[in-house]
Design an enzyme around this catalytic site. Sequence first.
Site, mmCIF file in Angstrom:
data_model
loop_
_atom_site.group_PDB
_atom_site.id
_atom_site.type_symbol
_atom_site.label_atom_id
_atom_site.label_comp_id
_atom_site.label_asym_id
_atom_site.label_seq_id
_atom_site.Cartn_x
_atom_site.Cartn_y
_atom_site.Cartn_z
ATOM 1 N N ARG A 159 -36.541 111.789 -31.950
ATOM 2 C CA ARG A 159 -35.403 111.220 -31.220
ATOM 3 C C ARG A 159 -34.907 109.944 -31.893
ATOM 4 O O ARG A 159 -33.703 109.691 -31.973
ATOM 5 C CB ARG A 159 -35.826 110.941 -29.777
ATOM 6 C CG ARG A 159 -34.698 110.461 -28.867
ATOM 7 C CD ARG A 159 -35.126 110.462 -27.416
ATOM 8 N NE ARG A 159 -34.042 109.999 -26.568
ATOM 9 C CZ ARG A 159 -34.092 108.913 -25.797
ATOM 10 N NH1 ARG A 159 -35.197 108.181 -25.761
ATOM 11 N NH2 ARG A 159 -33.068 108.559 -25.055
ATOM 12 N N HIS A 200 -31.074 109.475 -33.142
ATOM 13 C CA HIS A 200 -30.231 108.391 -32.639
ATOM 14 C C HIS A 200 -29.804 107.449 -33.756
ATOM 15 O O HIS A 200 -28.749 106.821 -33.659
ATOM 16 C CB HIS A 200 -30.964 107.629 -31.531
ATOM 17 C CG HIS A 200 -30.942 108.334 -30.213
ATOM 18 N ND1 HIS A 200 -30.596 107.711 -29.027
ATOM 19 C CD2 HIS A 200 -31.205 109.622 -29.886
ATOM 20 C CE1 HIS A 200 -30.651 108.584 -28.037
ATOM 21 N NE2 HIS A 200 -31.037 109.754 -28.529
ATOM 22 N N ASP A 201 -30.602 107.361 -34.806
ATOM 23 C CA ASP A 201 -30.201 106.562 -35.954
ATOM 24 C C ASP A 201 -29.036 107.221 -36.689
ATOM 25 O O ASP A 201 -28.013 106.582 -36.970
ATOM 26 C CB ASP A 201 -31.383 106.382 -36.909
ATOM 27 C CG ASP A 201 -31.032 105.517 -38.112
ATOM 28 O OD1 ASP A 201 -30.366 104.480 -37.932
ATOM 29 O OD2 ASP A 201 -31.423 105.880 -39.242
ATOM 30 N N ASP A 245 -29.184 105.174 -41.555
ATOM 31 C CA ASP A 245 -29.337 103.912 -42.298
ATOM 32 C C ASP A 245 -30.375 102.969 -41.704
ATOM 33 O O ASP A 245 -30.459 101.804 -42.106
ATOM 34 C CB ASP A 245 -27.984 103.193 -42.383
ATOM 35 C CG ASP A 245 -27.464 102.734 -41.023
ATOM 36 O OD1 ASP A 245 -28.052 103.129 -39.986
ATOM 37 O OD2 ASP A 245 -26.475 101.978 -40.992
ATOM 38 N N ASN A 302 -30.223 104.122 -25.625
ATOM 39 C CA ASN A 302 -31.336 103.862 -26.542
ATOM 40 C C ASN A 302 -32.469 103.050 -25.928
ATOM 41 O O ASN A 302 -33.484 102.818 -26.592
ATOM 42 C CB ASN A 302 -30.831 103.112 -27.778
ATOM 43 C CG ASN A 302 -30.092 104.019 -28.739
ATOM 44 O OD1 ASN A 302 -30.251 105.232 -28.711
ATOM 45 N ND2 ASN A 302 -29.269 103.426 -29.595
ATOM 46 N N PRO A 350 -24.340 111.781 -28.388
ATOM 47 C CA PRO A 350 -23.987 112.856 -27.453
ATOM 48 C C PRO A 350 -24.582 112.575 -26.071
ATOM 49 O O PRO A 350 -25.763 112.233 -25.963
ATOM 50 C CB PRO A 350 -24.623 114.098 -28.081
ATOM 51 C CG PRO A 350 -24.825 113.754 -29.514
ATOM 52 C CD PRO A 350 -25.099 112.284 -29.550
ATOM 53 N N HIS A 391 -35.961 119.450 -28.254
ATOM 54 C CA HIS A 391 -36.409 119.254 -26.873
ATOM 55 C C HIS A 391 -37.520 120.212 -26.483
ATOM 56 O O HIS A 391 -37.934 120.239 -25.318
ATOM 57 C CB HIS A 391 -35.223 119.389 -25.909
ATOM 58 C CG HIS A 391 -34.292 118.226 -25.967
ATOM 59 N ND1 HIS A 391 -33.067 118.201 -25.330
ATOM 60 C CD2 HIS A 391 -34.393 117.024 -26.595
ATOM 61 C CE1 HIS A 391 -32.460 117.056 -25.566
ATOM 62 N NE2 HIS A 391 -33.243 116.328 -26.334
ATOM 63 N N THR A 392 -38.026 120.982 -27.439
ATOM 64 C CA THR A 392 -39.265 121.707 -27.205
ATOM 65 C C THR A 392 -40.439 120.736 -27.090
ATOM 66 O O THR A 392 -41.532 121.117 -26.652
ATOM 67 C CB THR A 392 -39.529 122.718 -28.337
ATOM 68 O OG1 THR A 392 -40.659 123.518 -27.990
ATOM 69 C CG2 THR A 392 -39.808 122.030 -29.663
ATOM 70 N N ASP A 422 -39.407 120.647 -21.912
ATOM 71 C CA ASP A 422 -39.633 122.079 -22.132
ATOM 72 C C ASP A 422 -40.710 122.507 -21.144
ATOM 73 O O ASP A 422 -41.904 122.386 -21.419
ATOM 74 C CB ASP A 422 -40.076 122.318 -23.576
ATOM 75 C CG ASP A 422 -40.269 123.784 -23.908
ATOM 76 O OD1 ASP A 422 -39.950 124.629 -23.054
ATOM 77 O OD2 ASP A 422 -40.732 124.077 -25.021
ATOM 78 N N SER A 473 -44.513 123.464 -21.739
ATOM 79 C CA SER A 473 -44.931 123.335 -23.145
ATOM 80 C C SER A 473 -44.436 122.012 -23.730
ATOM 81 O O SER A 473 -43.650 121.999 -24.677
ATOM 82 C CB SER A 473 -44.392 124.509 -23.970
ATOM 83 O OG SER A 473 -44.769 124.408 -25.321
#
Length: 320
Positions: free
Chosen positions: A65, A69-70, A77, A96, A165, A196-197, A241, A244
């Site tokens: 993540r 997000h970077d 960067d 964040n 997003p 997102h698993t 998930d 799992s």
Amino acid sequence: MAMGVMLVAVVVVAGLLLHAATVAEAQTLRVGYYDQTCNRAESIVFEEVQKAWNADRSMPAALLRLHFHDCFVNGCDGSVLLESGDNQAEKNAPPNQSLRGFEVIDRAKARIEAVCKETVSCADILAYAARDSVRVATGGYEYKVPGGRPDGTVSRASMANSDLPPHKQRNVELLAQYFYRKGLSMDDVVVLSGAHTLGVTRCGTFDYRLMSDQDKGMNATFRNELRRQCGYDANRVVSLDAGSPYGFDTSYYANVLANRTVLESDAALNSPRTVARVRELRAAAPSAFFGSFAVAMGRMGAIRGANPGKVRANCRRVRT
């Protein structure tokens, strides 16, 4: 690693090398970027990721993540690692504030600096750590990641607010617009969402979906299960998930098809535009999903930084 997975991994790596070479031509990235200048860099990053995983099985999800997000703000960067100064940095933006894993990057950076001073960028360390998160979570699946990303010099919370997003988005076409702006595709939306698993989220992130029975994008039985798990406590956590949380597998796509996802952005994939690809990934062998994910990560990891600077000696501060 099973022999079948190993053989598929070799084929996928060959494809990734070709893709990486194409990306490198445009963005000066290349596999083995530090082979001559700091040949221990990638192994040090892996060691730190493995130690973090041994201590906390949720850390691979956090590092994936962090890289995502970077890359979506200013390009890949390392700007998400910077602390606030004269302005609020990316890490302070509301999307964040739940990011974790900064200390893993700090530890890897400190060890690398001790043997290769101001040579390996924080942006590359973060990209390698994301790759190694997949490696530990799958029990050994490996793919090549090119290096050569310069560290950024600008980090603004306002850009994170506008570029990331939103998880509260049920319309997959609108969700995809955030990916298109970065040169990614609808297929990348589906495949990268497979991250997102792994991992968990706080009930406060999605509890608005539990307030009534009108959300047709959530299975009614699953909604009741979540109500019991959350118990009206926004700080409790549940798996992204269901069933799992620590296995890097295709069960995430089964949950999308069954309307058993907690985030609206995941529920969005069960739409006419994307459901065929979701079904394909659900039915695929794990190694095929791993390969698709690796290629999509390669595309995302090649998003050019908007404000390139020199290698930072400290990932939390701009080099002066």
